[in-house]
Write a protein that holds these residues in place. Sequence first.
Motif, mmCIF file in Angstrom:
data_model
loop_
_atom_site.group_PDB
_atom_site.id
_atom_site.type_symbol
_atom_site.label_atom_id
_atom_site.label_comp_id
_atom_site.label_asym_id
_atom_site.label_seq_id
_atom_site.Cartn_x
_atom_site.Cartn_y
_atom_site.Cartn_z
ATOM 1 N N LEU A 1 0.848 -1.197 0.000
ATOM 2 C CA LEU A 1 0.000 0.000 0.000
ATOM 3 C C LEU A 1 0.879 1.240 0.000
ATOM 4 N N ARG A 2 0.480 2.222 -0.795
ATOM 5 C CA ARG A 2 1.158 3.511 -0.787
ATOM 6 C C ARG A 2 0.120 4.600 -0.986
ATOM 7 N N ILE A 3 0.476 5.836 -0.633
ATOM 8 C CA ILE A 3 -0.367 6.982 -0.963
ATOM 9 C C ILE A 3 0.422 7.888 -1.901
ATOM 10 N N VAL A 4 -0.300 8.488 -2.854
ATOM 11 C CA VAL A 4 0.344 9.316 -3.873
ATOM 12 C C VAL A 4 -0.300 10.687 -3.910
ATOM 13 N N ASP A 5 0.468 11.672 -4.375
ATOM 14 C CA ASP A 5 -0.049 13.038 -4.469
ATOM 15 C C ASP A 5 -0.836 13.223 -5.761
ATOM 16 N N ASP A 6 -1.238 14.464 -6.041
ATOM 17 C CA ASP A 6 -2.084 14.735 -7.205
ATOM 18 C C ASP A 6 -1.403 14.387 -8.523
ATOM 19 N N GLY B 1 0.547 1.332 -13.545
ATOM 20 C CA GLY B 1 1.435 0.183 -13.584
ATOM 21 C C GLY B 1 0.715 -1.010 -12.977
ATOM 22 N N ASP B 2 1.323 -1.617 -11.950
ATOM 23 C CA ASP B 2 0.631 -2.717 -11.274
ATOM 24 C C ASP B 2 -0.041 -2.263 -9.984
ATOM 25 N N TRP B 3 -0.120 -0.948 -9.757
ATOM 26 C CA TRP B 3 -0.791 -0.389 -8.580
ATOM 27 C C TRP B 3 -2.224 -0.025 -8.942
ATOM 28 N N PHE B 4 -3.194 -0.496 -8.148
ATOM 29 C CA PHE B 4 -4.593 -0.153 -8.376
ATOM 30 C C PHE B 4 -4.921 1.177 -7.710
ATOM 31 N N ARG B 5 -5.542 2.059 -8.476
ATOM 32 C CA ARG B 5 -5.962 3.360 -7.952
ATOM 33 C C ARG B 5 -7.308 3.195 -7.252
ATOM 34 N N ILE C 1 -4.895 6.364 -1.966
ATOM 35 C CA ILE C 1 -4.393 5.017 -1.707
ATOM 36 C C ILE C 1 -4.268 4.252 -3.020
ATOM 37 N N GLN C 2 -3.094 3.623 -3.202
ATOM 38 C CA GLN C 2 -2.903 2.662 -4.273
ATOM 39 C C GLN C 2 -2.421 1.358 -3.646
ATOM 40 N N VAL C 3 -2.889 0.240 -4.179
ATOM 41 C CA VAL C 3 -2.527 -1.065 -3.615
ATOM 42 C C VAL C 3 -2.160 -2.032 -4.732
ATOM 43 N N ARG C 4 -1.385 -3.038 -4.348
ATOM 44 C CA ARG C 4 -1.097 -4.153 -5.247
ATOM 45 C C ARG C 4 -0.938 -5.414 -4.399
ATOM 46 N N GLY C 5 -1.206 -6.559 -5.012
ATOM 47 C CA GLY C 5 -1.102 -7.811 -4.278
ATOM 48 C C GLY C 5 -1.993 -8.875 -4.883
#
Length: 485
Positions: free
Chosen positions: A316-321, A361-365, A337-341
């Motif tokens: 899990l990560r958080i990203v800016d605008d 990429g492989d991170w879900f928004r 929040i973006q997640v992958r797994g």
Amino acid sequence: MLFPRLADPDTAEAVRFGDRGLNYSELATTARAVAGSLSATRGPVAVHAEPRIETAVAVIAALHAGVPAVPVNPASGPAELAHILGDSTPTGVLCAPDTALPDALTGLSRIEVSAPQDTRTLAADLPEPSTSAAALVVYTSGTTGPPKGAVLSRGALAATLDALASAWRWSGEDVVVHGLPLFHVHGLVLGVLGPLRRGGTACHLGRFSPEATATALRAWSGSRPTMLFGVPTMYRRLADSAETDTTVADALRTARLLVSGSAALPVREHDRITRLTGQRVIERYGMTETLMNTSLRVDGPHRPGTVGVPLDGVDLRIVDDEGAPITTLDGTSIGEIQVRGPNLFTGYLNRPEATAESFDGDWFRTGDMATVDGDGFVRIVGRKATDLISSGGYKIGACEIENALLEHPAVAEAAVTGQQDTDLGERIVAWVVPRDTPPAAEELIDHVSGTLAPHKRPRVVHFVDALPRNELGKVTKTALRDQHR
């Protein structure tokens, strides 16, 4: 295998809906018999997902046959139902023999599920499908457009349920009690498939009420540990009832674990439940496309207002605008929040462009906004589309203001939205259900200003009799905005 105990069944109780129950041998026999009639089916089958034991059997049968199940809300309107059927094109519909299907479903091949099934009709064993095979097609709530069918694989179901088992010490001894709808992930995957994967018991109330919940918890107390699954509106009703009915409070005390999800449980309700029962409610965070992402752990610190830490196997990560990862985990910086797994969905059915747009990429928004502190605890501030308010140059999460309003003794329920403003960009609008006589709007505005930073105070307060909600108790803020317009 998704359900090891069904492969070598015994007479332990598997599912109970009200006064009707099936043990593992009966469930295995009935599901395999229905699966036999599905073995030649190509494509998905609809499941008329009423809160009854036939729905559980129908889904297990479809999984056993390797046929994707499409749970359908029995209360769906004609337009929504036509969209789901046109999109998923099911070859038939599984339902109880006495079910009166809506007109849109009557054109499908009707496959009746009788429970229990006579053992003499037992179908031959079918090969276990691969972990990548589609298990369910669950439609989203459609808050930002027509509902999309999220394709969930067998591997994703197993991954999320096993990660929760680790976080909650969930075993085959546990009985899961709930009254959630069975056409969403919370009630169906966690509340029915979860206990069966563990080899435990799913106890569905049929229809939620504090009294029915207390009765079910008392029935199992002393013999089996119980886990109660609910949404915030259910826990609020349980707390209201426990205030005046000691039998409800006593029953809640017997549970091994109380779990809340599908929306944020206000800190006030956390405090009420603990004060009345001595119990702590664990929150988890997930969505249709990702199943479960985070949870508080039973062996970890309890932090009301957060949804815990990422589950095993989930990044899990958080990203800016601009989509850049926010590396300063200070508990105040807000990002998406973006997640992958292995818990992620395969994609949206027949929507390759929507699937591609939902990934970085492989991170879900996820579209959910949150902060993460130095210990990895995630605090949801709301949906990017409806709960993040840009006012006076600040990014403000609606949930924080809602919690502040709920701390006022005259407020029963509260929701916060943004409204376009030529000066501020957006002004903060509060929608309040009062406990009795509505207080002055200025009193609530001052209360928020005294609790949070002044720029987070509402500029407008509307008093309403009730907040519009969907089947899982989430406030539908688009309806509030439409009401304002």
